[in-house]
Design a protein around this motif. Structure first.
Motif, PDB file in Angstrom:
ATOM      1  N   ARG A  29      -9.738   4.793   1.693  1.00  0.00           N
ATOM      2  CA  ARG A  29      -8.493   5.380   1.196  1.00  0.00           C
ATOM      3  C   ARG A  29      -8.230   4.822  -0.186  1.00  0.00           C
ATOM      4  O   ARG A  29      -8.539   3.658  -0.463  1.00  0.00           O
ATOM      5  CB  ARG A  29      -7.328   5.038   2.121  1.00  0.00           C
ATOM      6  CG  ARG A  29      -7.384   5.714   3.471  1.00  0.00           C
ATOM      7  CD  ARG A  29      -6.228   5.276   4.336  1.00  0.00           C
ATOM      8  NE  ARG A  29      -6.402   3.905   4.788  1.00  0.00           N
ATOM      9  CZ  ARG A  29      -5.406   3.132   5.206  1.00  0.00           C
ATOM     10  NH1 ARG A  29      -4.165   3.591   5.192  1.00  0.00           N
ATOM     11  NH2 ARG A  29      -5.629   1.904   5.613  1.00  0.00           N
ATOM     12  N   MET A  88      -7.938   9.361   4.300  1.00  0.00           N
ATOM     13  CA  MET A  88      -6.501   9.107   4.360  1.00  0.00           C
ATOM     14  C   MET A  88      -6.143   8.682   5.777  1.00  0.00           C
ATOM     15  O   MET A  88      -6.968   8.785   6.682  1.00  0.00           O
ATOM     16  CB  MET A  88      -5.699  10.337   3.932  1.00  0.00           C
ATOM     17  CG  MET A  88      -5.854  11.523   4.857  1.00  0.00           C
ATOM     18  SD  MET A  88      -4.983  12.995   4.310  1.00  0.00           S
ATOM     19  CE  MET A  88      -6.056  13.538   3.002  1.00  0.00           C
ATOM     20  N   ASP A  89      -4.927   8.229   5.953  1.00  0.00           N
ATOM     21  CA  ASP A  89      -4.450   7.805   7.265  1.00  0.00           C
ATOM     22  C   ASP A  89      -3.052   8.368   7.470  1.00  0.00           C
ATOM     23  O   ASP A  89      -2.066   7.876   6.920  1.00  0.00           O
ATOM     24  CB  ASP A  89      -4.429   6.276   7.349  1.00  0.00           C
ATOM     25  CG  ASP A  89      -4.244   5.787   8.784  1.00  0.00           C
ATOM     26  OD1 ASP A  89      -3.782   6.593   9.615  1.00  0.00           O
ATOM     27  OD2 ASP A  89      -4.552   4.622   9.058  1.00  0.00           O
ATOM     28  N   LEU A 142       5.627   9.215  -3.738  1.00  0.00           N
ATOM     29  CA  LEU A 142       5.529   8.700  -2.382  1.00  0.00           C
ATOM     30  C   LEU A 142       5.907   9.813  -1.414  1.00  0.00           C
ATOM     31  O   LEU A 142       7.015  10.357  -1.495  1.00  0.00           O
ATOM     32  CB  LEU A 142       6.454   7.500  -2.179  1.00  0.00           C
ATOM     33  CG  LEU A 142       6.222   6.296  -3.096  1.00  0.00           C
ATOM     34  CD1 LEU A 142       7.178   5.170  -2.738  1.00  0.00           C
ATOM     35  CD2 LEU A 142       4.785   5.819  -3.038  1.00  0.00           C
ATOM     36  N   THR A 191       0.826  -1.213   0.000  1.00  0.00           N
ATOM     37  CA  THR A 191       0.000   0.000   0.000  1.00  0.00           C
ATOM     38  C   THR A 191       0.855   1.255   0.000  1.00  0.00           C
ATOM     39  O   THR A 191       0.608   2.195  -0.768  1.00  0.00           O
ATOM     40  CB  THR A 191      -0.932  -0.007   1.219  1.00  0.00           C
ATOM     41  OG1 THR A 191      -1.823  -1.116   1.122  1.00  0.00           O
ATOM     42  CG2 THR A 191      -1.749   1.270   1.270  1.00  0.00           C
ATOM     43  N   TYR A 192       1.870   1.279   0.852  1.00  0.00           N
ATOM     44  CA  TYR A 192       2.644   2.507   0.990  1.00  0.00           C
ATOM     45  C   TYR A 192       3.862   2.537   0.086  1.00  0.00           C
ATOM     46  O   TYR A 192       4.753   3.364   0.268  1.00  0.00           O
ATOM     47  CB  TYR A 192       2.993   2.724   2.466  1.00  0.00           C
ATOM     48  CG  TYR A 192       1.717   3.007   3.213  1.00  0.00           C
ATOM     49  CD1 TYR A 192       1.120   4.254   3.151  1.00  0.00           C
ATOM     50  CD2 TYR A 192       1.045   2.001   3.886  1.00  0.00           C
ATOM     51  CE1 TYR A 192      -0.072   4.506   3.780  1.00  0.00           C
ATOM     52  CE2 TYR A 192      -0.158   2.239   4.524  1.00  0.00           C
ATOM     53  CZ  TYR A 192      -0.709   3.507   4.466  1.00  0.00           C
ATOM     54  OH  TYR A 192      -1.915   3.758   5.079  1.00  0.00           O
ATOM     55  N   ASN A 193       3.886   1.634  -0.892  1.00  0.00           N
ATOM     56  CA  ASN A 193       4.767   1.787  -2.037  1.00  0.00           C
ATOM     57  C   ASN A 193       3.983   2.303  -3.234  1.00  0.00           C
ATOM     58  O   ASN A 193       4.524   2.414  -4.327  1.00  0.00           O
ATOM     59  CB  ASN A 193       5.422   0.449  -2.394  1.00  0.00           C
ATOM     60  CG  ASN A 193       6.400  -0.010  -1.317  1.00  0.00           C
ATOM     61  OD1 ASN A 193       5.999  -0.462  -0.266  1.00  0.00           O
ATOM     62  ND2 ASN A 193       7.682   0.135  -1.584  1.00  0.00           N
ATOM     63  N   PRO A 251      -0.486   7.705  -2.696  1.00  0.00           N
ATOM     64  CA  PRO A 251      -1.788   8.007  -2.099  1.00  0.00           C
ATOM     65  C   PRO A 251      -2.505   9.072  -2.926  1.00  0.00           C
ATOM     66  O   PRO A 251      -1.904  10.049  -3.359  1.00  0.00           O
ATOM     67  CB  PRO A 251      -1.422   8.531  -0.711  1.00  0.00           C
ATOM     68  CG  PRO A 251      -0.042   9.087  -0.870  1.00  0.00           C
ATOM     69  CD  PRO A 251       0.639   8.239  -1.908  1.00  0.00           C
ATOM     70  N   PHE A 296      -5.341   4.380  -3.334  1.00  0.00           N
ATOM     71  CA  PHE A 296      -3.931   4.399  -3.726  1.00  0.00           C
ATOM     72  C   PHE A 296      -3.826   4.062  -5.210  1.00  0.00           C
ATOM     73  O   PHE A 296      -4.625   3.292  -5.745  1.00  0.00           O
ATOM     74  CB  PHE A 296      -3.123   3.389  -2.908  1.00  0.00           C
ATOM     75  CG  PHE A 296      -3.121   3.671  -1.439  1.00  0.00           C
ATOM     76  CD1 PHE A 296      -2.113   4.421  -0.867  1.00  0.00           C
ATOM     77  CD2 PHE A 296      -4.134   3.196  -0.625  1.00  0.00           C
ATOM     78  CE1 PHE A 296      -2.114   4.684   0.486  1.00  0.00           C
ATOM     79  CE2 PHE A 296      -4.150   3.450   0.723  1.00  0.00           C
ATOM     80  CZ  PHE A 296      -3.133   4.200   1.288  1.00  0.00           C
ATOM     81  N   HIS A 305       0.687   6.616   8.748  1.00  0.00           N
ATOM     82  CA  HIS A 305       1.700   5.890   7.985  1.00  0.00           C
ATOM     83  C   HIS A 305       2.815   6.811   7.476  1.00  0.00           C
ATOM     84  O   HIS A 305       3.777   6.327   6.900  1.00  0.00           O
ATOM     85  CB  HIS A 305       1.043   5.161   6.824  1.00  0.00           C
ATOM     86  CG  HIS A 305       0.095   4.091   7.271  1.00  0.00           C
ATOM     87  ND1 HIS A 305       0.519   2.858   7.708  1.00  0.00           N
ATOM     88  CD2 HIS A 305      -1.248   4.088   7.387  1.00  0.00           C
ATOM     89  CE1 HIS A 305      -0.530   2.136   8.054  1.00  0.00           C
ATOM     90  NE2 HIS A 305      -1.610   2.856   7.870  1.00  0.00           N
ATOM     91  N   TRP A 306       2.671   8.102   7.679  1.00  0.00           N
ATOM     92  CA  TRP A 306       3.739   9.034   7.289  1.00  0.00           C
ATOM     93  C   TRP A 306       4.233   9.855   8.477  1.00  0.00           C
ATOM     94  O   TRP A 306       5.336  10.385   8.443  1.00  0.00           O
ATOM     95  CB  TRP A 306       3.238   9.980   6.201  1.00  0.00           C
ATOM     96  CG  TRP A 306       2.798   9.265   4.972  1.00  0.00           C
ATOM     97  CD1 TRP A 306       3.584   8.567   4.083  1.00  0.00           C
ATOM     98  CD2 TRP A 306       1.457   9.129   4.495  1.00  0.00           C
ATOM     99  NE1 TRP A 306       2.810   8.024   3.093  1.00  0.00           N
ATOM    100  CE2 TRP A 306       1.502   8.354   3.303  1.00  0.00           C
ATOM    101  CE3 TRP A 306       0.227   9.591   4.939  1.00  0.00           C
ATOM    102  CZ2 TRP A 306       0.363   8.028   2.576  1.00  0.00           C
ATOM    103  CZ3 TRP A 306      -0.912   9.270   4.223  1.00  0.00           C
ATOM    104  CH2 TRP A 306      -0.833   8.494   3.053  1.00  0.00           C
ATOM    105  N   HIS A 363      10.332   9.812  -4.282  1.00  0.00           N
ATOM    106  CA  HIS A 363       9.973  10.244  -2.940  1.00  0.00           C
ATOM    107  C   HIS A 363      10.004  11.771  -2.904  1.00  0.00           C
ATOM    108  O   HIS A 363      11.027  12.395  -3.208  1.00  0.00           O
ATOM    109  CB  HIS A 363      10.942   9.669  -1.909  1.00  0.00           C
ATOM    110  CG  HIS A 363      10.844   8.186  -1.762  1.00  0.00           C
ATOM    111  ND1 HIS A 363      11.426   7.311  -2.646  1.00  0.00           N
ATOM    112  CD2 HIS A 363      10.205   7.415  -0.835  1.00  0.00           C
ATOM    113  CE1 HIS A 363      11.170   6.066  -2.272  1.00  0.00           C
ATOM    114  NE2 HIS A 363      10.439   6.106  -1.183  1.00  0.00           N
TER     115      HIS A 363
END
Length: 1238
Positions: free
Chosen positions: A674, A778-779, A726, A630-632, A635, A676, A782-783, A685
């Motif tokens: 959410r 969103m969440d 990202l 997900t976090y690759n 968002p 992605f 995670h960041w 990044h």
């Protein structure tokens, strides 16, 4: 060359480069290979490419020297894309093992003839960007012009079809293969020598000059000389190029390695169970086991935080304390529940508990030793399966991509070790070199009692050397995939004393995922018309795919909800060529060691299904199928302003769940989710590099975090289309216990409002939509690192903040964004702790606790009384909440403090003196007792001082004393800062006036490293504009701009509308927007403005206009269920722009403003590019005015007619360009005659 070139640079091409590329295509002095299009290149960026590269001169950025396109398939539309490699291996004499992951096709290149190095730099760049790619393939067609491919053939080798003659090869197709090892600069590694001291120290100075000042000029040479002839197992390795990268410079980097990692210390301070505790354990060998006493953490599941079931479980746990063997009766039992159940929700131990356990570490024994030896602990250090990276540094002239090759060399230096461990200080900013290095590492969590201040990261050999392959799922792989879905058991690694692991919820989730996957597999294997596809990911070099270990699997299907989701998310609306080429990730599991290769894996899987974009939807409610990557993925940001969707029917999205858990269809426009996206473009990044520490959890804080995280995003979505973006931020936020968990909780269910809770006060809470999407779309967890705790002190000299639990946090810059808005000063509690029946609703956690306390009170058989104190629209929403959630109106008393009648200098959406008498009548009609102009005096506490028995008030102006019995006191008195915070700031020397922090125009306090913003600040010198009661979004933007965290041009004064929304008694909802006053001195108060009101069919609307005919206030009260957030678009606009709002109202043509603002023309104003149209018109009018000023003979009427015609042409062109974006069908001139009017 490996160094950055002095004059030329290679970058990724985007849509903004189209004109420069067209100029290159049309230039005469160019050469190319591949299929060349004819300008204009409108479809250039619609084709799927893995890499688009531009070569340009740094000094002449507008001139492109070369352009190249790379893809994982050739640009020849004959075979299906994934079959090309099979065709090449079967048709051509290729001796290399080429796969979809280790190769890329070089399809097109165009270059100016005077740039001989451009091709070489382009090939270098693709190898730098694609670490897994070892082969670049160029397909030369049989009809290629003589010499067209000669330049590229110099870098590789041409392969011809099998069984062809040499004389025929001139007219046959060929494949040119360029190998990485043949073209890339040769990098060698050797052991450092004392004479390398100067080069090494100079290299280190570029990142950490403090080491030279601390240890002297020759500390490297001294260390190397001391290590000679000793048992020191450190290794300092130098990386060198064969050619000089600068004058007398050949060094590329250094690595300081050690075989001593201290396993015992690491195991006691970090959770290393998943990594085998970094100990070597060989199957079949002789092993020893040691037991280490460690601390671990039991974190409560997010699914059981605030539900009724969990509250009942808490009651059973504390039943003995609550009832005291039956001695407590009546209200004392109720208040005991408040103490032992609901106030527990504010404590950190409710969410996370530390416990002691015995950890068993198994490892290989040295030859000749036995497993019961007393020296087992010493053997543990010798059984290490990892080495330590003490220092890593690249030369400033070397690209960061060489980190990958340096890390490969580290593992080569320790061929018997599988892990590389590095420790990163938590108090220092990471260097660019270090950030690139940590991309290949996994972070390791600290244990609760960790005494190591550094952060630990671990890399595995397989991450670098593992050969990945992606293939379609086969039936015989089902059992392996099942094992991958099921979580591994803890097995022999851990024994827990006195604590039984509760895996019931995990087991239920795993069962659901397994059942769903089996149904998906059955559909894929049995139904030839299914739209699902499954792929397995394996690592190994075996010729047979299934002989390699399974490391992941992926399930895809077509993505059908794009148009609907684009209504609520910021997604391109002009990419119609992708309508049938968007895929959805249904499920994705991948071993952590290989997750950094996300782009290569997804790109390969998408090739099989001809997908050009992949999306993943994660739902907050219910069950979402897993996606480890997900976090690759990029968002997708929710829209920053809510549009009116009119009567648009959103797609009823059917979630893929097993039959036993199947849920109903979902409205994607209102469901909490959410989104992605991975657009299969290069990953980049984006974010800020410096660290930040934030204290608080206010609306301004949440808006600020969202702005910083999505600082790379823009309305034109240029980065969205160009990269897989990202977010990368280094932000730590100190919050009170439970606030973050409550903000993201989705399992709480109000028994009165039904399943959705869309209008329930517990879920809405008057939040600005921009802020509310922080928890619904969103969440941030995670960041951003959210650390629960209470601030105790600030040490400005050492840049540390100390917490009450003994922890300390270092900061480079500290931002105070405290959030308390409601409540009394602590002196009102007479030195006692917060009473059990005292309520302030500042956060969602407060409202959840309020709901449970109210439910307990109303369900008890005891008589009760509720007092609500305060003034403002939020008070009336609370009263509505009480009467609609089981509280009888006759048991409610509303006490309104004295409100002086003063001229309103500045707008405030949270109060409304005009509506207040009307709403008070509605409250009285409900049967609620009301006291007006009655101020709070004091509390009368119980003998135990735990709760409030009575409340004393003083009536104004007669000063009559009123005492009311109280079982629940709800306080809406406005406050700016807690007493604890005021004390902390006073001790730290931060200037405070009237319980507000003093800041300058840049939001900086008297300490240049400490900033503050929000409702608890006062600016000095006092500005001539309104800075209180302003939009949290705009305040966050200004703060981020002042901290250099976003690049945006901001003016000092506020211009964005600020809003309040909530529910009123009798089923009404209210929304109010105010426009902050740009000037205060010399301006009329808000009361002295043009007021227009309408009332029709229960809809009340009020609009204020200032003397410049700008809308400065919009108020709507209605029983309609539709959210009215879209009215924000119209506040701050000129009345003429709003379809001559004032003129139409004066003429009697507007009977209902709410209906007026829902007419089709408003859709133009709400379009994302409407401001671009305004800017275009402004420039047009200015240019026409300047031109006509030179000709005094031009009549004014003629000029205005010409201006009107040009403006109308711009509007028509705007509608024509974005016609598909509108819900309504606007007619255009070319439509005349198309419609049959008969």
């Amino acid at each position: 060359m490996p160094r950055i070139q002095d004059k030329t640079m290679v970058v990724t091409a985007g849509i903004r480069d189209q004109q420069r590329i067209e100029d290159l295509y049309e230039a005469k002095n160019t050469w190319h290979f591949g299929e060349k299009d004819t300008p204009p290149l409108d479809t250039l960026f619609t084709r799927n490419q893995a890499q688009r590269l531009l070569v340009y001169n740094k000094q002449e950025f507008h001139i492109v020297l070369a352009y190249a396109e790379f893809a994982i398939h050739p640009n020849i539309p004959v075979l299906s894309n994934e079959l090309w490699l099979h065709w090449l291996n079967a048709r051509f004499c290729i001796e290399h093992t080429i796969t979809l992951l280790n190769s890329i096709f070089f399809n097109f290149f165009i270059c100016k003839t005077a740039q001989p190095d451009a091709l070489r730099l382009t090939i270098f760049e693709v190898f730098y960007n694609e670490h897994k790619v070892n082969y670049v393939l160029v397909v030369r067609p049989p009809d290629a012009l003589p010499g067209q491919y000669d330049a590229i053939e110099k870098f590789g080798k041409a392969y011809y079809p099998k069984y062809s003659k040499v004389s025929e090869q001139k007219y046959l197709p060929a494949v040119i293969i360029i190998q990485r090892k043949d073209v890339m600069p040769v990098l060698s590694f050797r052991k450092a020598l004392p004479e390398d001291n100067d080069d090494i120290v100079e290299m280190i100075d570029s990142e950490d000059p403090e080491l030279r000042r601390k240890h002297g000029d020759f500390y490297i040479a001294e260390h190397l000389l001391e290590a000679e002839g000793t048992s020191d197992n450190d290794k300092i390795i130098i990386a060198e190029f064969e050619e000089e990268i600068a004058e007398n410079v050949k060094g590329a980097g250094l690595m300081w390695l050690s075989e001593s990692i201290g396993i015992e210390n690491l195991v006691k301070n970090f959770h290393l169970e998943r990594l085998g505790n970094l100990a070597r354990y060989t199957q079949g060998a002789k092993h020893a086991r040691v037991l280490l006493e460690v601390f671990s953490v039991d974190q409560k599941s997010y699914r059981e935080l605030y539900t009724k079931t969990q509250m009942d479980e808490l009651f059973r746990t504390h039943e003995e304390s609550i009832t005291k063997d039956g001695q407590y009766e009546g209200k004392e039992v109720l208040f005991s529940k408040y103490k032992y159940i609901y106030d527990e929700l504010r404590k950190g131990t409710y969410y996370m508990k530390a416990y002691r356990e015995k950890l068993e570490v198994a490892f290989d024994l040295p030859p000749g030793e036995h497993s019961h030896s007393e020296n087992r602990l010493q053997f543990l250090g010798k059984a290490s399966n990892g080495f330590l990276l003490k220092m890593f540094q690249l030369h400033p002239l070397v690209r960061f991509e060489y980190t990958y090759f340096s890390l490969s060399a580290m593992f080569s230096a320790f061929p018997d070790h599988d892990y590389c461990v590095t420790l990163v200080p938590s108090t220092a900013n990471s260097s660019p070199c270090q950030r690139e290095l940590l991309r290949f590492f996994l972070p390791v969590a600290h244990r609760p009692n960790s005494s190591v201040t550094e952060n630990v990261f671990v890399a595995h050999r397989s991450t670098l050397f593992g050969e990945l392959r992606v293939q379609r799922f086969e039936r015989q792989e089902l059992d392996e995939v099942r094992a991958l879905i099921s979580p591994p058991s803890r097995g022999r690694s851990t024994f827990v004393d006195g604590l039984k692991a509760d895996d019931e919820n995990t087991d239920d989730y795993v069962k659901e995922v397994l059942t769903t996957f089996e149904q998906i597999v059955e559909s894929i294997l049995e139904n030839p018309l299914t739209d699902l596809s499954c792929f397995t990911i394996r690592c190994g070099q075996s010729k047979k795919h299934t002989d390699c270990p399974l490391v992941g699997f992926l399930v895809l299907c077509p993505f059908k909800a794009y148009d609907d989701l684009s209504k609520v998310f910021m997604m391109p609306r002009d990419q119609y060529y992708l309508t049938h080429n968007r895929g959805e990730i249904v499920m994705f599991r991948l071993h952590p060691f290989f997750q950094m290769w996300c782009t290569s894996i997804l790109r390969t899987a998408a090739l099989y299904e001809n997908f050009k974009e992949l999306y993943y939807v994660h739902y907050f409610n219910g069950t979402s199928l897993p996606n480890d990557l997900t976090y690759n993925m990029m968002p997708v940001e929710p829209r920053r302003m809510k549009k009116n969707l009119f009567n648009y029917k959103c797609f009823a999205y059917h979630r893929r769940l097993s039959q036993g858990y199947r849920a109903s269809n979902l409205d994607v426009c209102s469901t909490r989710m959410r989104l992605f996206c991975h657009n299969l473009q290069p990953t980049k990044h984006l974010g800020v590099k410096h660290s930040l520490l934030v204290v608080g959890f206010s609306q301004v804080c949440l808006a600020f975090l969202r702005i910083v995280i999505f600082g790379w995003n823009s309305k034109d979505l240029i980065n969205y289309k160009k990269y897989n973006c990202l977010p990368m931020v280094d932000i730590t936020v100190l919050v009170a216990h439970g606030l973050v968990e409550a903000a993201y909780d989705s399992e709480f269910l109000c028994s009165f409002c039904g399943g959705t809770g869309r209008n329930c006060y517990v879920d809405t809470g008057n939040l600005n939509p921009f802020v509310r999407d922080m928890s619904q779309r969103m969440d941030l967890r995670h960041w951003v690192r959210f650390i629960p705790g209470v601030l105790k002190s600030i040490n400005r000299q050492e840049k540390l903040i100390h917490l009450e639990d003994g922890c300390s946090l270092h900061y480079e810059r500290l931002v105070l964004l405290s959030s308390r808005r409601l409540g009394f000063e602590d002196k009102e509690f007479q030195g006692n702790s917060m009473p059990l029946n005292y309520v302030t609703n500042n956060h969602r956690l407060d409202r959840i606790i309020f709901y449970h306390k109210l439910t307990e009170m109303t369900e008890s058989e005891e008589p009760y009384s509720v007092i609500v104190y305060g003034y403002g629209l939020a008070v009336y929403e609370c009263l509505n909440f009480l009467v609609t959630h089981g509280c009888k109106a006759q048991n409610i008393t509303y006490v309104q403090p004295h409100v002086p009648v003063v001229v309103e200098e500045q707008g405030n959406p949270e109060v409304d003196a005009g509506l207040d008498p009307i709403i008070l009548e509605m409250v009285a009609d409900l049967g609620i007792t009301i006291y007006l102009s009655t101020n709070f005096s004091s509390f009368v506490f119980s003998p135990s001082k735990d709760y409030i028995e009575k409340v004393e008030f003083i009536a104004f102006p007669r000063k009559e004393r009123i005492v009311l019995a109280c079982d629940l006191f709800v306080n809406y008195n406005r406050s700016s800062m807690t007493t604890e915070m005021e004390v902390v700031l006073a001790k730290a020397g931060i200037e405070v006036i009237d319980r507000k922090i003093v800041v300058n125009s840049r939001y900086c306090t008297n300490d240049r490293n400490i900033f503050a913003a929000g409702s608890h600040i006062v600016m000095q010198p006092k500005p001539n504009f309104q800075y209180t009661s302003t939009s949290p979004q705009e305040c966050g933007e200004k703060l981020a701009s002042e901290l250099n965290m976003i690049k945006i041009v901001m003016q000092s004064r506020f211009s964005r509308p600020y809003m309040f929304t909530g529910m009123l008694p009798m089923g009404y909802q209210i929304i109010k927007f105010i426009q902050p006053k740009a000037l205060l001195i010399g301006q009329l108060p808000v009361n002295y403005s043009a007021v227009m009101t309408t009332y029709e069919n229960g809809d009340f609307c009020r609009i204020r206009l200032n003397k410049k005919m700008i809308v400065i206030e919009i108020v709507c009260v209605t029983k309609k269920s539709k959210r009215l957030y879209f009215m924000e678009y119209f506040c701050g606009k000129h009345a003429t722009l709003l379809n001559d709002l004032h003129g139409r109202y004066q003429s009697g043509w507007i009977s209902n403003f709410l209906d007026f603002f829902e007419q089709p023309w408003t859709e133009l104003i709400m379009h994302d590019r409407f401001e671009d149209l305004q800017l275009k018109n402004r420039r047009l009018l200015l240019s026409m005015l300047l031109m006509n000023n030179k000709d005094a003979n031009v009549a004014r009427g003629s000029l205005e007619a010409n201006q009107r015609q040009r403006l109308e042409e711009n509007v028509i062109d705007f509608v024509r360009t974005y016609r598909k974006d509108f819900t309504h069908e606007f007619a255009l001139p070319e439509d005349w005659g198309v419609f049959n009017l008969n």
